[in-house]
Motif scaffolding. Sequence first.
Motif, PDB file in Angstrom:
ATOM      1  N   VAL A  66      54.097 114.471 109.345  1.00 19.33           N
ATOM      2  CA  VAL A  66      54.907 114.045 110.450  1.00 19.33           C
ATOM      3  C   VAL A  66      56.012 113.263 109.600  1.00 19.33           C
ATOM      4  O   VAL A  66      55.750 112.062 108.770  1.00 19.33           O
ATOM      5  N   SER A  67      57.189 113.587 109.693  1.00 18.02           N
ATOM      6  CA  SER A  67      58.267 113.004 109.012  1.00 18.02           C
ATOM      7  C   SER A  67      59.718 113.429 109.895  1.00 18.02           C
ATOM      8  O   SER A  67      59.670 114.113 110.394  1.00 18.02           O
ATOM      9  N   GLU A  68      60.657 112.773 109.144  1.00 24.72           N
ATOM     10  CA  GLU A  68      62.041 113.182 109.762  1.00 24.72           C
ATOM     11  C   GLU A  68      63.107 112.833 108.554  1.00 24.72           C
ATOM     12  O   GLU A  68      62.597 111.954 107.604  1.00 24.72           O
ATOM     13  N   MET A  69      64.227 113.535 108.537  1.00 23.73           N
ATOM     14  CA  MET A  69      65.067 113.035 107.538  1.00 23.73           C
ATOM     15  C   MET A  69      65.780 111.521 107.621  1.00 23.73           C
ATOM     16  O   MET A  69      65.912 111.141 108.811  1.00 23.73           O
ATOM     17  N   PHE A  70      65.823 110.963 106.587  1.00 19.45           N
ATOM     18  CA  PHE A  70      66.433 109.447 106.442  1.00 19.45           C
ATOM     19  C   PHE A  70      65.400 108.692 107.288  1.00 19.45           C
ATOM     20  O   PHE A  70      65.951 107.701 107.749  1.00 19.45           O
TER      21      PHE A  70
ATOM     22  N   LEU B 272      68.671 113.407 115.698  1.00 24.32           N
ATOM     23  CA  LEU B 272      67.762 112.171 115.126  1.00 24.32           C
ATOM     24  C   LEU B 272      68.016 111.991 113.760  1.00 24.32           C
ATOM     25  O   LEU B 272      68.415 110.809 112.883  1.00 24.32           O
ATOM     26  N   PHE B 273      68.060 113.324 112.938  1.00 20.35           N
ATOM     27  CA  PHE B 273      68.322 113.289 111.604  1.00 20.35           C
ATOM     28  C   PHE B 273      69.920 112.934 111.037  1.00 20.35           C
ATOM     29  O   PHE B 273      70.172 112.037 110.328  1.00 20.35           O
ATOM     30  N   THR B 274      70.521 113.151 112.340  1.00 21.64           N
ATOM     31  CA  THR B 274      72.213 112.705 112.053  1.00 21.64           C
ATOM     32  C   THR B 274      72.221 111.243 112.208  1.00 21.64           C
ATOM     33  O   THR B 274      72.939 110.536 111.630  1.00 21.64           O
TER      34      THR B 274
ATOM     35  N   ASN C 252      69.915 108.987 112.066  1.00 22.55           N
ATOM     36  CA  ASN C 252      69.247 108.177 110.521  1.00 22.55           C
ATOM     37  C   ASN C 252      70.282 108.338 109.448  1.00 22.55           C
ATOM     38  O   ASN C 252      70.454 107.274 108.775  1.00 22.55           O
ATOM     39  N   HIS C 253      70.872 109.379 109.285  1.00 23.65           N
ATOM     40  CA  HIS C 253      71.722 109.626 108.172  1.00 23.65           C
ATOM     41  C   HIS C 253      72.945 108.790 108.265  1.00 23.65           C
ATOM     42  O   HIS C 253      73.254 107.856 107.271  1.00 23.65           O
ATOM     43  N   ARG C 254      73.572 108.600 109.354  1.00 24.72           N
ATOM     44  CA  ARG C 254      74.618 107.358 109.444  1.00 24.72           C
ATOM     45  C   ARG C 254      74.278 106.123 109.331  1.00 24.72           C
ATOM     46  O   ARG C 254      74.804 105.192 108.531  1.00 24.72           O
ATOM     47  N   LYS C 255      73.159 105.897 109.861  1.00 24.42           N
ATOM     48  CA  LYS C 255      72.461 104.363 109.704  1.00 24.42           C
ATOM     49  C   LYS C 255      72.309 103.964 108.267  1.00 24.42           C
ATOM     50  O   LYS C 255      72.266 102.944 107.960  1.00 24.42           O
ATOM     51  N   SER C 256      71.847 105.049 107.386  1.00 26.76           N
ATOM     52  CA  SER C 256      71.419 105.112 105.993  1.00 26.76           C
ATOM     53  C   SER C 256      72.606 104.729 105.054  1.00 26.76           C
ATOM     54  O   SER C 256      72.519 104.534 103.835  1.00 26.76           O
ATOM     55  N   GLY C 257      73.828 105.019 105.653  1.00 28.72           N
ATOM     56  CA  GLY C 257      74.917 104.758 105.147  1.00 28.72           C
ATOM     57  C   GLY C 257      75.726 105.986 104.456  1.00 28.72           C
ATOM     58  O   GLY C 257      76.362 105.846 103.548  1.00 28.72           O
ATOM     59  N   GLY C 258      75.409 107.117 105.143  1.00 24.05           N
ATOM     60  CA  GLY C 258      75.861 108.232 104.709  1.00 24.05           C
ATOM     61  C   GLY C 258      77.241 108.223 104.578  1.00 24.05           C
ATOM     62  O   GLY C 258      78.165 107.943 105.541  1.00 24.05           O
ATOM     63  N   LYS C 259      77.911 109.062 103.481  1.00 24.37           N
ATOM     64  CA  LYS C 259      79.341 109.067 103.350  1.00 24.37           C
ATOM     65  C   LYS C 259      79.717 110.491 103.704  1.00 24.37           C
ATOM     66  O   LYS C 259      81.170 110.410 103.493  1.00 24.37           O
ATOM     67  N   THR C 260      79.033 111.524 104.206  1.00 25.99           N
ATOM     68  CA  THR C 260      79.609 112.666 104.704  1.00 25.99           C
ATOM     69  C   THR C 260      78.954 112.772 106.289  1.00 25.99           C
ATOM     70  O   THR C 260      78.293 112.066 106.500  1.00 25.99           O
ATOM     71  N   SER C 261      79.339 114.232 106.732  1.00 22.25           N
ATOM     72  CA  SER C 261      78.712 114.388 108.113  1.00 22.25           C
ATOM     73  C   SER C 261      77.327 115.184 107.744  1.00 22.25           C
ATOM     74  O   SER C 261      77.256 116.028 106.633  1.00 22.25           O
ATOM     75  N   LEU C 262      76.258 114.811 108.199  1.00 22.94           N
ATOM     76  CA  LEU C 262      74.899 115.740 107.884  1.00 22.94           C
ATOM     77  C   LEU C 262      75.288 117.131 108.166  1.00 22.94           C
ATOM     78  O   LEU C 262      74.624 118.165 107.563  1.00 22.94           O
ATOM     79  N   SER C 263      76.259 117.794 109.157  1.00 20.20           N
ATOM     80  CA  SER C 263      76.489 118.887 109.456  1.00 20.20           C
ATOM     81  C   SER C 263      77.005 119.644 108.221  1.00 20.20           C
ATOM     82  O   SER C 263      77.196 120.879 108.347  1.00 20.20           O
ATOM     83  N   ASP C 264      77.515 119.091 107.101  1.00 20.08           N
ATOM     84  CA  ASP C 264      78.106 119.727 106.087  1.00 20.08           C
ATOM     85  C   ASP C 264      77.065 120.499 105.407  1.00 20.08           C
ATOM     86  O   ASP C 264      77.328 121.302 104.331  1.00 20.08           O
TER      87      ASP C 264
END
Length: 277
Positions: A77-81, A160-162, A164-176
């Motif tokens: 059981v996991s998820e990205m970021f 949800l992954f997207t 989480n990525h945004r909240k983690s300080g992601g500098k790009t779009s996860l869709s990239d």
Amino acid sequence: MSETFEKIEDIEIRLLLEALYVRYHYDFRNYAMASVKRRLRQAREQLGFATISALQEAALHDPAMLPRLLGYLTVQVSEMFRDPQYFRSIREKVIPHLKTYPSLKIWIAGCSGGEELYSFVILFREEGLEDRTIFYATDINQDALRIAEAGVYDLDRIQLFTENHRKSGGKTSLSDYYSTGYGRASFDKTLRRHVVFSDHSLVTDAVFGEMNLISCRNVMIYFDRPLQDRAIGLFKDSLARKGFLGLGSKESLRFSQHGPSFSDFVREEKIYQRSGR
């Protein structure tokens, strides 16, 4: 459930765990018993066996039963970021230290289906460290490793992954990093160009040497205290001087005999640093 039935079931469970170790070299004997009991009861019911002993007989005589049983005994059981603040802390507080090294080794221990691995690779790419890093992704579950190596996830998980990525300080779009089709999201194969996937057990296998960062989250909560100590000792011996260890939110070094070898680095996110001694 009667007391007699519970006692018999406890015996059956211990015999099954011993059988898995002797027959297949998978060692769950020192996992937290309450968790093991809960998962084996679920396996017995869903796989259609009347008793744990019947489940044991099937596992011993039919190797095809093993991966099905491991699916219950190893939690996938996991998820990205997952826990975005953990990854934000890695990005903002750990990465500046790692940038001082010409090459890096990162170990994702208990990588499950690969969500945490890809989180780290994407983070390191965004921070300009991917090309100088080797990522080691390990698990004892071969099916999980195959899922991780494929890097394909249901499309309904991507929102949800997207986030989480945004909240983690992601500098790009996860869709990239992925393409979609037939209800699945397939992560780009370039994310795997510096990844080594390997079968590795924290219970029985040896160290990975000179790691700069080890992330092992929500794995040791299923171990009893001696096995937790073994795993932490393994991490200690696998870390380079001043290397970092990240644990899950419910895990700690507080009661470990190896605790003095680490210092709190980001206490609230369970990120520790190996001492220079």
